[in-house]
Enzyme design. Sequence first.
Site, PDB file in Angstrom:
ATOM      1  N   PHE A 176       0.846  -1.183   0.000  1.00 45.61           N
ATOM      2  CA  PHE A 176       0.000   0.000   0.000  1.00 45.61           C
ATOM      3  C   PHE A 176       0.886   1.238   0.000  1.00 45.61           C
ATOM      4  O   PHE A 176       2.091   1.153   0.251  1.00 45.61           O
ATOM      5  CB  PHE A 176      -0.917   0.013   1.232  1.00 45.61           C
ATOM      6  CG  PHE A 176      -1.874  -1.144   1.290  1.00 45.61           C
ATOM      7  CD1 PHE A 176      -2.979  -1.198   0.452  1.00 45.61           C
ATOM      8  CD2 PHE A 176      -1.673  -2.181   2.189  1.00 45.61           C
ATOM      9  CE1 PHE A 176      -3.858  -2.274   0.501  1.00 45.61           C
ATOM     10  CE2 PHE A 176      -2.551  -3.254   2.252  1.00 45.61           C
ATOM     11  CZ  PHE A 176      -3.645  -3.301   1.402  1.00 45.61           C
ATOM     12  N   ARG A 198      -1.487  17.558   3.976  1.00 45.08           N
ATOM     13  CA  ARG A 198      -2.453  16.487   4.176  1.00 45.08           C
ATOM     14  C   ARG A 198      -1.812  15.142   3.840  1.00 45.08           C
ATOM     15  O   ARG A 198      -0.987  15.044   2.927  1.00 45.08           O
ATOM     16  CB  ARG A 198      -3.700  16.695   3.303  1.00 45.08           C
ATOM     17  CG  ARG A 198      -4.485  17.961   3.632  1.00 45.08           C
ATOM     18  CD  ARG A 198      -5.196  17.817   4.963  1.00 45.08           C
ATOM     19  NE  ARG A 198      -6.042  18.959   5.274  1.00 45.08           N
ATOM     20  CZ  ARG A 198      -5.665  19.978   6.047  1.00 45.08           C
ATOM     21  NH1 ARG A 198      -4.435  19.994   6.569  1.00 45.08           N
ATOM     22  NH2 ARG A 198      -6.495  20.975   6.298  1.00 45.08           N
ATOM     23  N   ALA A 244     -16.351  -9.269   0.420  1.00 44.44           N
ATOM     24  CA  ALA A 244     -15.647  -8.085  -0.086  1.00 44.44           C
ATOM     25  C   ALA A 244     -14.303  -8.464  -0.675  1.00 44.44           C
ATOM     26  O   ALA A 244     -13.689  -9.459  -0.265  1.00 44.44           O
ATOM     27  CB  ALA A 244     -15.465  -7.054   1.029  1.00 44.44           C
ATOM     28  N   GLU A 264     -14.978 -16.453  -1.586  1.00 40.75           N
ATOM     29  CA  GLU A 264     -15.142 -16.372  -0.133  1.00 40.75           C
ATOM     30  C   GLU A 264     -16.261 -17.249   0.399  1.00 40.75           C
ATOM     31  O   GLU A 264     -16.207 -17.668   1.557  1.00 40.75           O
ATOM     32  CB  GLU A 264     -15.389 -14.916   0.291  1.00 40.75           C
ATOM     33  CG  GLU A 264     -14.181 -14.016   0.117  1.00 40.75           C
ATOM     34  CD  GLU A 264     -14.335 -12.690   0.855  1.00 40.75           C
ATOM     35  OE1 GLU A 264     -15.388 -12.483   1.499  1.00 40.75           O
ATOM     36  OE2 GLU A 264     -13.414 -11.870   0.782  1.00 40.75           O
ATOM     37  N   SER A 281     -13.822   6.526   3.745  1.00 41.55           N
ATOM     38  CA  SER A 281     -13.214   7.462   4.700  1.00 41.55           C
ATOM     39  C   SER A 281     -12.513   8.560   3.908  1.00 41.55           C
ATOM     40  O   SER A 281     -11.285   8.611   3.829  1.00 41.55           O
ATOM     41  CB  SER A 281     -12.219   6.727   5.610  1.00 41.55           C
ATOM     42  OG  SER A 281     -11.780   7.558   6.651  1.00 41.55           O
ATOM     43  N   PRO A 282     -13.290   9.477   3.295  1.00 41.62           N
ATOM     44  CA  PRO A 282     -12.724  10.422   2.322  1.00 41.62           C
ATOM     45  C   PRO A 282     -11.759  11.433   2.903  1.00 41.62           C
ATOM     46  O   PRO A 282     -11.019  12.071   2.158  1.00 41.62           O
ATOM     47  CB  PRO A 282     -13.970  11.119   1.761  1.00 41.62           C
ATOM     48  CG  PRO A 282     -15.007  10.970   2.824  1.00 41.62           C
ATOM     49  CD  PRO A 282     -14.743   9.638   3.448  1.00 41.62           C
ATOM     50  N   GLU A 287      -9.872   4.996  -0.882  1.00 37.70           N
ATOM     51  CA  GLU A 287     -10.646   3.763  -1.090  1.00 37.70           C
ATOM     52  C   GLU A 287     -12.110   4.057  -1.419  1.00 37.70           C
ATOM     53  O   GLU A 287     -12.768   4.862  -0.752  1.00 37.70           O
ATOM     54  CB  GLU A 287     -10.563   2.881   0.137  1.00 37.70           C
ATOM     55  CG  GLU A 287     -11.064   1.462  -0.090  1.00 37.70           C
ATOM     56  CD  GLU A 287     -10.727   0.553   1.068  1.00 37.70           C
ATOM     57  OE1 GLU A 287     -10.586  -0.659   0.839  1.00 37.70           O
ATOM     58  OE2 GLU A 287     -10.582   1.051   2.206  1.00 37.70           O
ATOM     59  N   GLU A 311      -4.096 -16.698  -0.403  1.00 38.34           N
ATOM     60  CA  GLU A 311      -4.127 -15.326   0.105  1.00 38.34           C
ATOM     61  C   GLU A 311      -4.213 -15.296   1.627  1.00 38.34           C
ATOM     62  O   GLU A 311      -4.468 -14.247   2.226  1.00 38.34           O
ATOM     63  CB  GLU A 311      -5.305 -14.567  -0.506  1.00 38.34           C
ATOM     64  CG  GLU A 311      -5.197 -14.397  -2.015  1.00 38.34           C
ATOM     65  CD  GLU A 311      -6.324 -13.564  -2.595  1.00 38.34           C
ATOM     66  OE1 GLU A 311      -7.163 -13.053  -1.820  1.00 38.34           O
ATOM     67  OE2 GLU A 311      -6.367 -13.420  -3.826  1.00 38.34           O
TER      68      GLU A 311
END
Length: 357
Positions: A176, A198, A244, A264, A281-282, A287, A311
């Site tokens: 990430f 930011r 998800a 899943e 979560s802007p 995301e 995974e």
Amino acid sequence: MTEITGCAELDAVPATLADHALSAAEFNCFPALVAEKGTRTEGLLLRSAPQSAADRLAFFAEGQGLEARPVTLADGSAGLAFVASETEASQTDDMPWPAASWEARWGALALDACAEAMCYFGRIDAAGLAWRMPMILSRAGSRQLAAAGAPATLRSATPASEVTCLARHTSHEGYFLTREYTLRYPGFDGSMSPPLRREVFVAADAALVLPYDPRTDRLLLVEQFRMGLYARGDPRPWMLEPVAGRIDAGETPEAAARRECEEEAGLALDRLELIAGHYCSPGCSTEYFYLYLGLCDLPEEGEGRGGLECENEDIRTHVISFERAMELLNSGEAENGPLVLSLVWLSRERERLRGSA
């Protein structure tokens, strides 16, 4: 090629490579060159290039699992090509690369992914690039999806181009990314803000599905350990959620939703209904979630297992009644945002869905 080699002009000429073919899986942005007797592949031959450009090309190619090998061109001259290893070639579809349709489907995404991939040149090795490539491609796909935007009938229609980015720094570059921005943006009074710093977590888009059987009025939840809960200090870091998963590069949100249900929960969906598309979560994350209800046949109430071993997924599934789901919602045990939204939406649409079952 400029994005990979860093050179605007290279001494490249058309050439034909004998006994090799280009092939690609359905969801493979970059085609693989594989050895195949009796075939011919058209391409470009770099007659000369700066060493820096050659090094950059090798870094990118090896990051895609390709190996540099001596080859013979159709005119009998010798050359060097990056070819899929035997392991990589065995995982490649036999279908030839559809050059005519590639640009429309993959062109912009490939350029976007290349731009990020080559930012790592000189700082990580090819193995590190290979490890990051799935997320590099998914992030590029997310940016492509984001470009469509959403309506602005109440909120400000001020375009992103009005924001002045003074500096950008990637403070974390693992699977990430975390980026720091220094920027100014126009305020509602028409003036520009002072320079602001930011930080943002750069993630890929995800597809989420609440499987529901309208005939039996049952739904399926998945349960798994979640690092966010653990790091926050939650005494019970296992969470109930919809199905998800990340949307792969070149994959539609709907296709990702169906794939994740199979992986899943072992479910084949009859159809999908879009509940919402939303940022989770802007204030600190890129995301974006595509949230669906998945209509399907569910087994009797009870527990099961799901997820992919490759995974390291340890997933427990729960098939429960609608009434039980409402109890979880009311008690607060259903504390996953997309699950809460899905259950509220289902309570509104349940009569319609059951009536048409």
